[in-house]
Scaffold this motif. Structure first.
Motif, PDB file in Angstrom:
ATOM      1  N   VAL A   1       3.392   2.140  -9.338  1.00 22.27           N
ATOM      2  CA  VAL A   1       2.086   1.519  -9.625  1.00 22.27           C
ATOM      3  C   VAL A   1       2.335   0.016  -9.538  1.00 22.27           C
ATOM      4  O   VAL A   1       3.073  -0.539 -10.351  1.00 22.27           O
TER       5      VAL A   1
ATOM      6  N   LYS B   1       0.855  -1.187   0.000  1.00 23.89           N
ATOM      7  CA  LYS B   1       0.000   0.000   0.000  1.00 23.89           C
ATOM      8  C   LYS B   1       0.894   1.241   0.000  1.00 23.89           C
ATOM      9  O   LYS B   1       1.871   1.290   0.746  1.00 23.89           O
ATOM     10  N   GLY B   2       0.575   2.210  -0.857  1.00 23.45           N
ATOM     11  CA  GLY B   2       1.293   3.494  -0.820  1.00 23.45           C
ATOM     12  C   GLY B   2       2.774   3.414  -1.115  1.00 23.45           C
ATOM     13  O   GLY B   2       3.579   4.078  -0.459  1.00 23.45           O
TER      14      GLY B   2
ATOM     15  N   SER C   1      -6.220  -1.109  -1.476  1.00 27.34           N
ATOM     16  CA  SER C   1      -4.754  -1.149  -1.289  1.00 27.34           C
ATOM     17  C   SER C   1      -4.027  -0.337  -2.353  1.00 27.34           C
ATOM     18  O   SER C   1      -2.847  -0.028  -2.213  1.00 27.34           O
ATOM     19  N   GLY C   2      -4.715  -0.031  -3.439  1.00 26.08           N
ATOM     20  CA  GLY C   2      -4.057   0.666  -4.564  1.00 26.08           C
ATOM     21  C   GLY C   2      -3.348  -0.290  -5.501  1.00 26.08           C
ATOM     22  O   GLY C   2      -2.895   0.104  -6.562  1.00 26.08           O
TER      23      GLY C   2
END
Ligand code: PEP
Length: 249
Positions: free
Chosen positions: A35, A30-31, A55-56
């Motif tokens: 990408v 996460k973060g 979570s992205g």
């Protein structure tokens, strides 16, 4: 532009192990500075996307068919991948070309299908030469040929959604990463090829490197011009390794 780090889990994990790894991705990835994309096998996509929510971390499929529906036993459509929430799909991976006879014509049909049938999924076109082609000094000609055949009838505005992955076959799963010089030369060559074919749009097409990437070699690779990210196979099965790669600045 953030680097794109795609984990290709291949057919290495069963369902339970895929879900466990997805949970570890959620916890660890996460973060990050990149990408991050998880690429589980097809049967696990729908469950993995649910785990990764919030979570992205994005989702990649490893395969797709070129028709959107119909009597194509065992295949998966663009529509289904879109419904599941996939953002990327690998096309033309050397393992599929080798074991499933995926020809350049099939690769082209799949690329076209993804570009035409959805706005939400980026095709990741995998190209790369064998050891004998490299030893014969024909790597660039070979890769240009693969690009040319895979991208027949692709228009410049469609190409803006493409991703290219340079994956020399001799580096996949062998522990032999391409040298910085190999990668610099080939990525530069691909960028020039894309510019001639698609004009200014070429600057928007990320070019990833893949082949025995681990965190230790990723720093140099990501610092190489025209390397916009990495396609990671074996090492992507460890969330801790992906975390190190995804946090490289
Ligand atoms: C791949 O097959 O996409 C790949 C990059 O594998 P590995 O990292 O294991 O060489």
């Amino acid at each position: 532009m953030k680097k794109i780090i795609i984990g290709n889990w291949k057919m290495n994990l069963g369902l339970k192990a895929s879900l466990k790894l997805a949970m570890e991705y959620k916890k660890n990835l996460k973060g990050t500075n990149s990408v991050v994309v998880a690429g589980p096998s097809e049967f696990a996509l729908a469950d993995v996307v649910n785990i990764l929510k919030g979570s992205g971390v994005l989702l990649a499929a490893q395969n797709v068919f070129w028709q959107n529906e119909g009597a194509y036993t065992g295949e998966v459509s663009v529509k289904t991948l879109e419904e599941i929430g996939c953002r990327y799909v690998l096309i033309g991976h050397s393992e599929r070309r080798q074991y499933l006879g995926e020809s350049c014509r099939i690769v082209n049909q799949k690329i076209k299908a993804v570009l035409i049938l959805t706005q939400k999924i980026s095709p990741v076109l995998c190209v790369g030469e064998s050891l004998s082609t490299k030893q014969a000094g024909k790597s660039k000609i070979f890769v240009s040929g693969q690009l040319q055949r895979a991208l027949v009838n692709v228009k410049s505005f469609e190409a803006a959604r493409l991703v290219i992955a340079y994956e020399p076959i001799w580096a996949i799963g062998t522990g032999k990463t391409a040298t910085e010089k190999d990668v610099l030369e080939m990525h530069g060559h691909i960028r020039v090829w894309l510019s001639k074919r698609f004009g200014v749009v070429a600057g928007k097409i990320p070019i990833l490197y893949g082949g025995s990437v681990k965190a230790t070699v990723a720093i140099e690779l990501l610092a190489t011009p025209d390397v916009d990210g990495l396609l990671v196979g074996g090492a992507s099965l460890l969330a801790s390794e992906m975390k190190k790669i995804a946090n490289i600045k």
